[in-house]
Design a protein around this motif. Structure first.
Motif, PDB file in Angstrom:
ATOM      1  N   ALA A   1     -72.354   6.611  15.340  1.00  0.00           N
ATOM      2  CA  ALA A   1     -71.587   5.535  16.050  1.00  0.00           C
ATOM      3  C   ALA A   1     -70.103   5.824  15.994  1.00  0.00           C
ATOM      4  N   GLU A   2     -69.597   5.095  17.085  1.00  0.00           N
ATOM      5  CA  GLU A   2     -68.096   4.887  17.068  1.00  0.00           C
ATOM      6  C   GLU A   2     -67.439   4.030  16.308  1.00  0.00           C
ATOM      7  N   LEU A   3     -68.579   3.049  15.939  1.00  0.00           N
ATOM      8  CA  LEU A   3     -67.988   1.851  15.110  1.00  0.00           C
ATOM      9  C   LEU A   3     -69.142   0.992  14.818  1.00  0.00           C
ATOM     10  N   VAL A   4     -69.315   0.586  13.419  1.00  0.00           N
ATOM     11  CA  VAL A   4     -70.317  -0.442  12.858  1.00  0.00           C
ATOM     12  C   VAL A   4     -69.832  -1.348  12.288  1.00  0.00           C
ATOM     13  N   ALA A   5     -70.043  -2.578  12.450  1.00  0.00           N
ATOM     14  CA  ALA A   5     -69.497  -3.870  11.663  1.00  0.00           C
ATOM     15  C   ALA A   5     -70.531  -4.895  11.421  1.00  0.00           C
ATOM     16  N   VAL A   6     -70.446  -5.405  10.163  1.00  0.00           N
ATOM     17  CA  VAL A   6     -71.189  -6.271   9.709  1.00  0.00           C
ATOM     18  C   VAL A   6     -70.257  -7.642   8.968  1.00  0.00           C
ATOM     19  N   ALA A   7     -70.504  -8.840   9.827  1.00  0.00           N
ATOM     20  CA  ALA A   7     -69.608  -9.871   9.597  1.00  0.00           C
ATOM     21  C   ALA A   7     -68.144  -9.655   9.714  1.00  0.00           C
ATOM     22  N   GLY A   8     -67.588  -8.737  10.356  1.00  0.00           N
ATOM     23  CA  GLY A   8     -66.226  -8.574  10.466  1.00  0.00           C
ATOM     24  C   GLY A   8     -65.751  -7.280  10.025  1.00  0.00           C
ATOM     25  N   HIS A   9     -66.534  -6.669   8.972  1.00  0.00           N
ATOM     26  CA  HIS A   9     -66.120  -5.686   7.961  1.00  0.00           C
ATOM     27  C   HIS A   9     -66.636  -4.175   8.683  1.00  0.00           C
ATOM     28  N   TYR A  10     -65.801  -3.448   9.110  1.00  0.00           N
ATOM     29  CA  TYR A  10     -66.196  -2.357   9.936  1.00  0.00           C
ATOM     30  C   TYR A  10     -65.693  -1.043   9.504  1.00  0.00           C
ATOM     31  N   LYS A  11     -66.382  -0.106  10.011  1.00  0.00           N
ATOM     32  CA  LYS A  11     -65.937   1.308   9.849  1.00  0.00           C
ATOM     33  C   LYS A  11     -66.064   2.117  11.118  1.00  0.00           C
ATOM     34  N   VAL A  12     -65.020   3.034  11.457  1.00  0.00           N
ATOM     35  CA  VAL A  12     -65.069   4.094  12.473  1.00  0.00           C
ATOM     36  C   VAL A  12     -65.786   5.239  12.274  1.00  0.00           C
ATOM     37  N   LEU A  13     -66.014   6.122  13.054  1.00  0.00           N
ATOM     38  CA  LEU A  13     -66.813   7.482  12.873  1.00  0.00           C
ATOM     39  C   LEU A  13     -65.878   8.319  11.783  1.00  0.00           C
ATOM     40  N   GLU A  14     -64.728   8.338  11.957  1.00  0.00           N
ATOM     41  CA  GLU A  14     -64.052   8.931  10.895  1.00  0.00           C
ATOM     42  C   GLU A  14     -63.913   8.700   9.428  1.00  0.00           C
TER      43      GLU A  14
END
Length: 250
Positions: A211-224
């Motif tokens: 994934a380039e980005l995943v988020a749950v309820a606005g909290h996110y992480k990017v691939l890096e």
């Protein structure tokens, strides 16, 4: 969550980013966002960002707000609106020439409204008849949205008030969003945002994680930000005490 940061960035419904300003330090905010853009340039490419001054004790001055908008644009961020907060923010948005995000407007207008006063009523001559018991509200539980075709680059699929199941792959540059959970039975190479309306119990499941980005309820992480050992593996994503968690599926 690291409260030493000057701005808390969350991604919400339909990919709009909400930058909640906690410290009005233009240089620090611009530096933070420049670093985020450099780490995930595709994520911020023409992404709309809403400025939320609700974390400050007072609305910024016009000069400070303009300096912040200019600093963010120089950092590669595209501010498009203000989140409605107070009448001062309303006036500031007009001076900046930026719209207010309507989603926030009604919430704050209800809070600002003066409580209604009820004139005294004469005492009834006899006890009123008891009201019939209210019927419990029935929740409209619709089926989840099923996406059978691959979600290709530039496409977006949104499951409003329900889960989303993707039977194929989500390509790079594509985006899948759900107010509930997201289940992907192929590779996830684009962005997946679950709990878009704030549901912290939502989860993301995928069979092949890139994934380039995943988020749950606005909290996110990017691939890096994601451990390399999880890439290409079956993965689940969930929120626990305000922290986004990722783990391989057994």
């Amino acid at each position: 969550m690291d409260y030493a940061q000057a701005g808390e960035l969350k991604f919400g419904q339909v990919g709009i980013a909400n930058l909640r300003v906690r410290t009005l330090d233009v240089a620090q905010l611009a530096a933070e966002m420049r670093d985020r853009v450099q780490r995930a340039p595709n994520l911020f490419d023409r992404t709309a960002v809403v400025l939320d001054f609700g974390g400050l004790s007072a609305a910024p001055s016009l000069a400070d707000a303009r300096a912040l908008v200019d600093g963010l644009r120089a950092a590669g961020v595209l501010p498009v609106a203000l989140a409605y907060g107070t009448r001062e923010i309303d006036a500031l948005s007009r001076e900046l020439g930026l719209p207010l995000l309507a989603k926030f407007r009604a919430q704050y207008e209800r809070a600002d409204a003066a409580p209604a006063t009820t004139p005294p009523q004469p005492a009834p001559s006899r006890a009123p008849e008891p009201a019939p018991p209210a019927k419990p509200a029935q929740a409209a539980a619709g089926p989840g949205l099923m996406q059978s075709a691959p979600v290709r680059s530039g496409q977006q699929v949104y499951a409003e008030n329900r889960d989303l199941t993707v039977l194929s792959a989500v390509g790079a540059g594509a985006e899948v969003i759900a107010d509930g959970s997201i289940h992907i039975y192929g590779a996830l190479r684009g962005r997946a945002l679950a709990g878009a309306q704030g549901n912290e119990d939502a989860r993301i499941f995928c069979r092949e994680f890139h994934a380039e980005l995943v988020a749950v309820a606005g909290h996110y992480k990017v691939l890096e930000d994601i451990p390399k050992e999880l890439r290409g593996k079956p993965v689940q994503v969930w929120l626990e005490k305000g922290q986004l968690k990722l783990a391989a599926l057994d």
